[in-house]
Design an enzyme around this catalytic site. Structure first.
Site, mmCIF file in Angstrom:
data_model
loop_
_atom_site.group_PDB
_atom_site.id
_atom_site.type_symbol
_atom_site.label_atom_id
_atom_site.label_comp_id
_atom_site.label_asym_id
_atom_site.label_seq_id
_atom_site.Cartn_x
_atom_site.Cartn_y
_atom_site.Cartn_z
ATOM 1 N N TYR A 105 0.869 -1.177 0.000
ATOM 2 C CA TYR A 105 0.000 0.000 0.000
ATOM 3 C C TYR A 105 0.906 1.225 0.000
ATOM 4 C CZ TYR A 105 -3.370 3.471 1.726
ATOM 5 O OH TYR A 105 -4.154 4.595 1.892
ATOM 6 N N ASP A 144 -2.369 -1.265 -3.913
ATOM 7 C CA ASP A 144 -2.722 0.109 -4.245
ATOM 8 C C ASP A 144 -1.428 0.906 -4.339
ATOM 9 O OD1 ASP A 144 -3.548 2.725 -4.347
ATOM 10 O OD2 ASP A 144 -4.713 2.674 -2.492
ATOM 11 N N HIS A 242 -12.430 1.289 -3.625
ATOM 12 C CA HIS A 242 -11.647 0.546 -4.604
ATOM 13 C C HIS A 242 -12.405 -0.729 -4.963
ATOM 14 C CE1 HIS A 242 -7.606 2.575 -3.932
ATOM 15 N NE2 HIS A 242 -8.301 2.997 -2.885
#
Length: 261
Positions: A105, A144, A242
């Protein structure tokens, strides 16, 4: 072999919106999540003995965090970059026989770009980390990455030039990462597909109108490309701002590639 990655933007909230049903329906070999936003002991996900769970919690409560659920037990597990720790819980690396799996992330530069310098420094360390892994065996990076790499990767690119997630600096770091021997698996299969996004603002009707960004990725070592069979975006799945992304590989070819590396 099926791998799934999903920024759940708060796992406890996502569980209340159908996460467990989706998890079971996917029947993935490896399922990665980002932005768990919880601490140890705040959730219990019971998938029996089929999956082993690996969690990296942020020190700050209700912030960041990553986790991996894997059917196969890895040879080793690392948390964070060099020091095997990360205060914000942003990364978990699992080493398997034929590849490394890096669930990440990436830090956000923030709307006012106040963390852009930190973000760029982190990108340098991250690229160094994964290229060292790649020298040992192939690498699969998922998560991400907080950047829309090309104009095709967001709906309104002209009005977003210079904004967080679409600065020249952040896009340049993605270009450098790909140039270090990695391939964007989705663009490998769908180089010109428009309107393929993984994140949408919570503003009214934005997701309904598909005004989004593609900032979630599966990147793979270039030599893994012959083993790829599909990479897709599950944009219809709700539960977070998301959506999940999916990567499928031919496991028999994966073993051959590792042998030839």
């Amino acid at each position: 072999m099926k791998l799934v990655s999903w920024n759940v933007n708060g796992l406890r909230a996502c569980v209340n919106k159908g996460f467990n049903d989706y998890f079971k329906d996917m029947d993935a070999d490896i399922f990665c999540v980002q932005e768990t936003k919880l601490q140890e002991g705040q959730i219990c996900l019971d998938y029996g003995e089929e999956y082993t769970q690996y969690w990296n919690y942020a020190q700050k409560k209700g912030y960041s965090g990553t986790a991996v659920f894997s059917r196969s037990k890895p040879m080793s597990v690392y948390y964070g970059i060099e020091e095997n720790s990360e205060a914000e819980g942003r990364m978990v690396t699992l080493e398997f026989e034929h590849f490394y799996l890096v669930n990440v992330y990436t830090p956000n530069a923030r709307r006012d770009l106040s963390r852009l310098e930190l973000r760029l420094e982190w990108e340098e360390r991250f690229r160094g980390y994964v290229t060292k892994l790649d020298a040992q065996k192939p690498v699969i990076i998922c998560g991400d990455l907080n950047v829309a790499h090309q104009e095709i990767d967001l709906k309104n690119w002209k009005s977003n030039v210079g904004n967080s997630g679409f600065t020249h600096e952040e896009r340049g770091k993605m270009t450098e990462l790909l140039g270090a021997g990695f391939v964007d698996s989705f663009r490998h299969f769908y180089p010109e597909r428009n309107d393929a996004f993984t994140w949408w603002s919570f503003m009214p009707k934005v997701r309904e109108r598909n005004i989004g960004w593609r900032i979630d990725y599966f990147l793979v070592s270039a030599r893994l490309v012959p083993a790829l069979t599909d990479a897709r975006i599950d944009a219809q799945t709700m539960g977070s701002d998301h959506c999940p992304i999916i990567l499928e590989l031919d496991e028999s070819k994966l073993a051959l590639i590792d042998t030839e590396s």
